[in-house]
Design an enzyme around this catalytic site. Structure first.
Site, PDB file in Angstrom:
ATOM      1  N   ALA A  45       0.971  -1.252   0.038  1.00 17.81           N
ATOM      2  CA  ALA A  45       0.043  -0.052  -0.062  1.00 17.81           C
ATOM      3  C   ALA A  45       0.917   1.094  -0.129  1.00 17.81           C
ATOM      4  CB  ALA A  45      -0.833   0.028   1.280  1.00 17.81           C
TER       5      ALA A  45
ATOM      6  N   VAL B 234       4.723  -1.170   2.951  1.00 18.87           N
ATOM      7  CA  VAL B 234       4.616   0.116   2.717  1.00 18.87           C
ATOM      8  C   VAL B 234       5.476   0.642   1.454  1.00 18.87           C
ATOM      9  CG1 VAL B 234       4.940   2.710   3.608  1.00 18.87           C
ATOM     10  CG2 VAL B 234       4.478   0.714   5.140  1.00 18.87           C
ATOM     11  N   LYS B 235       4.717   1.083   0.574  1.00 16.98           N
ATOM     12  CA  LYS B 235       5.359   1.310  -0.773  1.00 16.98           C
ATOM     13  C   LYS B 235       5.730   3.001  -0.813  1.00 16.98           C
ATOM     14  CE  LYS B 235       3.919  -0.456  -5.209  1.00 16.98           C
ATOM     15  NZ  LYS B 235       2.630  -0.316  -6.065  1.00 16.98           N
ATOM     16  N   ILE B 236       6.955   3.051  -1.021  1.00 16.69           N
ATOM     17  CA  ILE B 236       7.681   4.271  -0.799  1.00 16.69           C
ATOM     18  C   ILE B 236       8.080   4.773  -2.255  1.00 16.69           C
ATOM     19  CG2 ILE B 236       9.300   6.057   0.329  1.00 16.69           C
ATOM     20  CD1 ILE B 236       8.593   4.324   2.821  1.00 16.69           C
TER      21      ILE B 236
END
Ligand code: E4P
Length: 248
Positions: free
Chosen positions: A57, A83-85
């Site tokens: 996400a 966590v997509k960064i």
């Protein structure tokens, strides 16, 4: 090579999951828009209930402090959430900060409507979150250097976008090949997710390149599953069987 589904569409996830094809899901704000949803936490929780494995996400803040705050929030949704960064300078700064953080176990899975009904009870969820910490998927990677920097900054996954490089006349798959080679050379355990997959051949090429995962849109996955010779072969076997067994 594992296959993830690149979508926020629950029907697509249900179908691919029922076929036993996928071990994870990647989402992004554009995929949320395409699925007609804006409640990112609710969608992620619904996906989590269906898949109980890697679900990426994405943060939407553009500065490191905001990304860090969002990452802590997103990581508390489920231990399965990654966590997509984005791999921009502020994103790299955020990756270094986030990778030092631990999941807030007191908030983990709290308020989730599926708690107690999904495949992961709260004790297991806490154990997983403790073991994994906040995992990062460095997204929007277009060069081996970006992948190297993201891995050094603590990303557990890097996502090179193959199709978008092909779109501008570059060889997207070569970037995957190079990243895999660099990670192997230095014994780095960051996993490579071949992303922006546009056709079935990309899946094969990603596997041959040694990618750990390919994240694939639903339509491409369904195309890759089918072969006309398999269908005509099944038809012929059935017809021949009817001839000898009289249709029984
Ligand atoms: C990856 O995580 C992204 O969600 C995705 O693969 C982007 O693909 P696109 O180039 O088809 O938008």
């Amino acid at each position: 090579m594992e296959i993830f589904l690149d979508t926020a569409n629950l029907e697509e996830i249900r179908e691919a999951s029922s076929l036993g094809l996928i071990t994870g899901v990647t989402t992004n704000p554009s995929l949320m828009m395409m699925a007609g949803r804006k409640d990112y936490r609710e969608v992620t929780r619904e996906i989590c209930y269906l898949v109980q494995d890697h679900i990426s996400a994405e943060v939407t803040s553009m500065n490191a402090e905001g990304m860090l705050a969002e990452a802590k929030e997103i990581a508390a949704w489920s231990p399965h959430v990654v966590v997509k960064i984005p791999t921009i300078p502020e994103g790299l700064k955020a990756m270094s900060l986030v990778s030092q953080e631990e999941v807030d176990l007191g908030r983990l899975c709290q308020g989730c409507p599926w708690l107690g009904q999904c495949g992961t009870d709260i004790e297991t969820a806490r154990d997983l979150a403790e073991a994994w910490g906040i995992r990062i998927n460095a997204t929007l990677i277009f060069s081996p250097n970006q992948a190297l920097f993201a891995a050094n900054a603590g990303a557990s996954f890097v996502s090179p976008f193959v199709g978008r490089l092909d779109d501008i006349g570059e060889d997207g798959m070569q970037v995957v090949v190079d990243i895999v080679e660099i990670f192997e050379t230095y014994g780095m355990d960051t996993q490579v997710i071949a992303a922006s997959i546009r056709h079935p051949l990309h899946i094969t090429q990603a596997a041959l390149a040694g990618a750990d995962i390919a994240t694939v849109p639903h339509d491409v996955l369904m195309k890759a599953l089918k072969h006309p010779l398999t269908d005509s072969g099944v038809e012929r076997f059935l017809a021949d069987w009817k001839k000898i067994a009289g249709g029984e």
